[in-house]
Scaffold this motif. Structure first.
Motif, short mmCIF file in Angstrom:
data_model
loop_
_atom_site.label_atom_id
_atom_site.label_comp_id
_atom_site.label_asym_id
_atom_site.label_seq_id
_atom_site.Cartn_x
_atom_site.Cartn_y
_atom_site.Cartn_z
N GLU A 43 0.83 -1.20 0.00
CA GLU A 43 0.00 0.00 0.00
C GLU A 43 0.87 1.25 0.00
OE1 GLU A 43 -4.01 -1.16 2.40
OE2 GLU A 43 -2.17 -1.27 3.58
N ALA B 3 2.21 1.70 -3.48
CA ALA B 3 1.18 2.19 -4.40
C ALA B 3 0.99 3.70 -4.25
CB ALA B 3 -0.14 1.47 -4.14
N VAL B 4 0.98 4.19 -3.02
CA VAL B 4 0.82 5.62 -2.80
C VAL B 4 2.03 6.37 -3.33
CG1 VAL B 4 0.59 7.43 -1.05
CG2 VAL B 4 -0.73 5.32 -0.83
N LEU C 241 3.91 5.55 -5.81
CA LEU C 241 3.82 5.55 -7.27
C LEU C 241 2.73 6.49 -7.77
CD1 LEU C 241 4.75 4.28 -9.95
CD2 LEU C 241 3.03 2.50 -9.60
N GLU C 242 1.53 6.38 -7.19
CA GLU C 242 0.40 7.16 -7.70
C GLU C 242 0.53 8.64 -7.38
OE1 GLU C 242 -3.28 5.34 -6.48
OE2 GLU C 242 -2.46 3.34 -6.83
N ALA C 243 1.16 8.96 -6.23
CA ALA C 243 1.34 10.36 -5.87
C ALA C 243 2.64 10.93 -6.45
CB ALA C 243 1.36 10.51 -4.35
N GLN C 244 3.39 10.08 -7.16
CA GLN C 244 4.63 10.47 -7.82
C GLN C 244 5.63 11.07 -6.82
OE1 GLN C 244 3.65 12.96 -11.19
NE2 GLN C 244 2.54 11.32 -12.21
N ARG D 8 -5.40 5.83 2.71
CA ARG D 8 -4.48 6.34 1.69
C ARG D 8 -4.00 7.74 2.04
NH1 ARG D 8 -4.25 4.29 -3.32
NH2 ARG D 8 -4.46 6.34 -4.30
N GLU D 9 -4.91 8.55 2.57
CA GLU D 9 -4.52 9.91 2.95
C GLU D 9 -3.51 9.88 4.10
OE1 GLU D 9 -6.33 14.14 4.65
OE2 GLU D 9 -7.71 12.57 3.98
N TYR E 179 -0.22 8.89 2.79
CA TYR E 179 0.33 10.02 2.03
C TYR E 179 0.92 11.07 2.97
CZ TYR E 179 0.56 14.16 -0.93
OH TYR E 179 0.99 15.28 -1.58
N GLN F 49 11.24 -2.82 -3.93
CA GLN F 49 10.81 -2.71 -5.32
C GLN F 49 11.99 -2.89 -6.27
OE1 GLN F 49 7.41 -2.36 -6.11
NE2 GLN F 49 7.38 -2.80 -3.93
#
Length: 303
Positions: free
Chosen positions: A110, A113-114, A116-119, A171-172, A175, A194
């Motif tokens: 998780e 994923a955050v 990656l998605e939040a760059q 997720r927040e 983050y 990774q």
């Protein structure tokens, strides 16, 4: 901790104290969230820290990681990125101001994923860091935590609402942890995993074989590291070497078997991989402070 965050902390204390009027740990309608309360200091207990964020609302706690000691209190959190044998105890707690804690479990995937998605920037050449650390919650993180706690107090909401809304809040929270001052400490080991340079793979390999004879060379080969690199990275993350880690896993599992009441010390020793009962008893006493059956008797009497 910022002054604007103090009212949020007080609000969470009020809700959790009302929801948890007695000492103990309770699971909530949010699958990843549990609450803990203690109205007095507790004795030192040993266990394995799981990937999580433990936020203290009230009281203080001390955690021992091998030779390292971590203290944290109101408005602070203990973040854990890999499974880590540790011991700890509540230091400050009274009936008037009990120790109150939020335990938020997460999976390293998780976090990845955050990231990656939040760059969130991940630099090459990263080095392993301690798998557990203490940080301060800021106003933004406390706002997310407070929203999560208030979901538990929504009396008129349908039962599925808290679990559904909590997905986004998790997720927040991750983050906010990642973008805070200690974010790199949280995701550094995830980044290394990774890139196939992480310790989580070594930990998983040891957990699968905790009751089997293991050579460091085998573990190094299984995780694509040299023996020296494995030792360096493993100790940097877990504060101990791979074989010491496996030994603690064995003893923790033996303790669980004994507490379940379906085996004696000799059988437990054999099941977790010891060939010598005297060695098992000696190492058990060194870790837990008492011989196996005496320790179990003490734990049961304390319940």
């Amino acid at each position: 901790m910022a002054g604007t965050a103090a009212p949020l902390l007080d609000r969470m204390i009020a809700v959790v104290a009302r929801l948890l009027p007695h000492d103990g740990r309770v699971e909530t309608v949010v699958p990843y969230l549990s609450l803990l309360r203690s109205s007095q200091p507790t004795p030192v207990t040993r266990g394995v820290l799981k990937p999580s964020c433990c936020v203290i609302l009230q009281g203080t706690k001390r955690v021992h990681l091998a030779t390292e000691v971590l203290d944290y209190g109101p408005g602070q959190y203990l973040a854990v990125s890999v499974d880590m044998p540790a011991s700890g105890h509540v230091v400050n707690a009274t009936p008037e101001q009990p120790y109150l804690l939020l335990n938020i479990e997460f999976d390293p995937a998780e976090i990845a994923a955050v990231v990656l998605e939040a760059q969130i920037d991940m630099h090459d050449g990263a080095q392993p860091v301690r798998g557990a650390f203490v940080g301060d919650t800021d106003a933004a993180l406390q706002e997310a935590l407070c929203k999560l706690v208030l979901l538990l107090d929504a009396r008129d909401a349908p039962p599925q609402e808290a679990a559904f809304l909590a997905v986004g809040l998790k997720r927040e929270i991750i983050y906010r942890l990642l973008t805070g001052p200690h974010g790199r400490q949280l995701y550094q080991n995830v980044v290394l995993d990774q890139q196939d340079r992480g310790i989580s793979k070594a930990i998983a390999w040891l957990k699968e074989r905790y009751n089997q004879p293991v050579l460091v060379e085998e573990l190094a080969q299984a995780t694509n590291m040299s023996v020296s690199t494995l030792h360096h990275r493993f100790k940097a993350v877990t504060t101990m070497g791979p074989m010491q880690y496996q030994k603690q896993l064995r003893l923790q599992q033996a303790r669980t078997l004994l507490l379940n009441g379906d085996t004696d010390a000799a059988t437990a020793a054999y099941r977790v991989g010891y060939e010598s009962q005297s060695q098992f008893s000696r190492e058990y006493r060194r870790l837990f402070g008492a011989p196996p059956m005496q320790d179990v008797k003490r734990l049961r009497s304390a319940v």
